[in-house]
Design an enzyme around this catalytic site. Sequence first.
Site, PDB file in Angstrom:
ATOM      1  N   ASN A  41       0.847  -1.188   0.000  1.00 43.49           N
ATOM      2  CA  ASN A  41       0.000   0.000   0.000  1.00 43.49           C
ATOM      3  C   ASN A  41       0.886   1.243   0.000  1.00 43.49           C
ATOM      4  O   ASN A  41       1.987   1.249   0.545  1.00 43.49           O
ATOM      5  CB  ASN A  41      -0.987   0.006   1.175  1.00 43.49           C
ATOM      6  CG  ASN A  41      -0.348  -0.117   2.534  1.00 43.49           C
ATOM      7  OD1 ASN A  41       0.543  -0.933   2.753  1.00 43.49           O
ATOM      8  ND2 ASN A  41      -0.807   0.691   3.481  1.00 43.49           N
ATOM      9  N   GLU A  43       0.389   5.289   0.743  1.00 41.86           N
ATOM     10  CA  GLU A  43      -0.471   6.393   1.186  1.00 41.86           C
ATOM     11  C   GLU A  43       0.018   7.713   0.609  1.00 41.86           C
ATOM     12  O   GLU A  43       1.150   7.829   0.128  1.00 41.86           O
ATOM     13  CB  GLU A  43      -0.487   6.462   2.709  1.00 41.86           C
ATOM     14  CG  GLU A  43      -1.157   5.260   3.324  1.00 41.86           C
ATOM     15  CD  GLU A  43      -1.164   5.284   4.845  1.00 41.86           C
ATOM     16  OE1 GLU A  43      -1.826   4.419   5.422  1.00 41.86           O
ATOM     17  OE2 GLU A  43      -0.519   6.161   5.461  1.00 41.86           O
ATOM     18  N   ASN A  44      -0.846   8.706   0.682  1.00 40.99           N
ATOM     19  CA  ASN A  44      -0.570  10.015   0.122  1.00 40.99           C
ATOM     20  C   ASN A  44      -1.079  11.070   1.097  1.00 40.99           C
ATOM     21  O   ASN A  44      -2.115  10.879   1.731  1.00 40.99           O
ATOM     22  CB  ASN A  44      -1.304  10.118  -1.222  1.00 40.99           C
ATOM     23  CG  ASN A  44      -0.965  11.337  -2.000  1.00 40.99           C
ATOM     24  OD1 ASN A  44      -1.243  12.447  -1.576  1.00 40.99           O
ATOM     25  ND2 ASN A  44      -0.382  11.142  -3.156  1.00 40.99           N
ATOM     26  N   ALA A  45      -0.381  12.191   1.198  1.00 39.00           N
ATOM     27  CA  ALA A  45      -0.808  13.260   2.091  1.00 39.00           C
ATOM     28  C   ALA A  45      -2.202  13.770   1.744  1.00 39.00           C
ATOM     29  O   ALA A  45      -2.933  14.238   2.612  1.00 39.00           O
ATOM     30  CB  ALA A  45       0.194  14.423   2.046  1.00 39.00           C
ATOM     31  N   CYS A  52      -3.987   0.630  -2.624  1.00 37.70           N
ATOM     32  CA  CYS A  52      -3.834  -0.590  -1.826  1.00 37.70           C
ATOM     33  C   CYS A  52      -2.754  -1.505  -2.391  1.00 37.70           C
ATOM     34  O   CYS A  52      -2.387  -1.423  -3.562  1.00 37.70           O
ATOM     35  CB  CYS A  52      -5.156  -1.342  -1.786  1.00 37.70           C
ATOM     36  SG  CYS A  52      -6.502  -0.417  -1.023  1.00 37.70           S
ATOM     37  N   GLU A  54      -3.012  -4.672  -3.056  1.00 38.63           N
ATOM     38  CA  GLU A  54      -3.549  -5.514  -4.126  1.00 38.63           C
ATOM     39  C   GLU A  54      -3.525  -4.790  -5.469  1.00 38.63           C
ATOM     40  O   GLU A  54      -3.210  -5.389  -6.501  1.00 38.63           O
ATOM     41  CB  GLU A  54      -4.989  -5.943  -3.801  1.00 38.63           C
ATOM     42  CG  GLU A  54      -5.111  -6.757  -2.536  1.00 38.63           C
ATOM     43  CD  GLU A  54      -5.326  -5.919  -1.275  1.00 38.63           C
ATOM     44  OE1 GLU A  54      -5.850  -6.485  -0.300  1.00 38.63           O
ATOM     45  OE2 GLU A  54      -4.971  -4.716  -1.248  1.00 38.63           O
ATOM     46  N   CYS A  85     -10.008  -4.828   0.607  1.00 37.84           N
ATOM     47  CA  CYS A  85     -11.138  -3.900   0.742  1.00 37.84           C
ATOM     48  C   CYS A  85     -12.127  -4.152  -0.403  1.00 37.84           C
ATOM     49  O   CYS A  85     -11.837  -4.896  -1.343  1.00 37.84           O
ATOM     50  CB  CYS A  85     -10.652  -2.454   0.733  1.00 37.84           C
ATOM     51  SG  CYS A  85     -10.087  -1.866  -0.884  1.00 37.84           S
ATOM     52  N   CYS A  88     -10.742  -3.351  -3.886  1.00 38.80           N
ATOM     53  CA  CYS A  88      -9.753  -4.336  -4.346  1.00 38.80           C
ATOM     54  C   CYS A  88     -10.408  -5.661  -4.691  1.00 38.80           C
ATOM     55  O   CYS A  88      -9.970  -6.349  -5.611  1.00 38.80           O
ATOM     56  CB  CYS A  88      -8.658  -4.521  -3.303  1.00 38.80           C
ATOM     57  SG  CYS A  88      -7.491  -3.149  -3.316  1.00 38.80           S
TER      58      CYS A  88
END
Length: 130
Positions: A41, A43-45, A52, A54, A85, A88
Amino acid sequence: MDDAMFALAAKAMEKAHAPYSGFHVGAVVKAANGRLYAGCNVENAAYPEGWCAETTAIAHMVMDGETRIIEIAVMGRGDALVTPCGGCRQRIREFAGPEVPVHVCSPEGLRKTTTLGALLPLSFGPENLA
């Protein structure tokens, strides 16, 4: 699920970019060609604009010219099962049928094996558009 698949999921999980949630996930898809494709995974600000594990694994598979998943493993930490999730599950469905095994793991080992059909019953897939 073989040892190589488990080890690759663990390695991918450790590479996750999760500075906001601290929730690291690794995933591995096995394609019809027998190759394993891993993802983590990211993440981004500008949350929730990350993606994800997957999704990353599927993108690697597609970039290699493959279009069929025959097995998948997802790994995360915690007491609860870390399953794909909803988004996904649908992404996996694009490349896999309901019978495809989904292995839910933690760093300690395999926690549960189920199928995509059990995770996404009565799914909509490419054959619905045929």
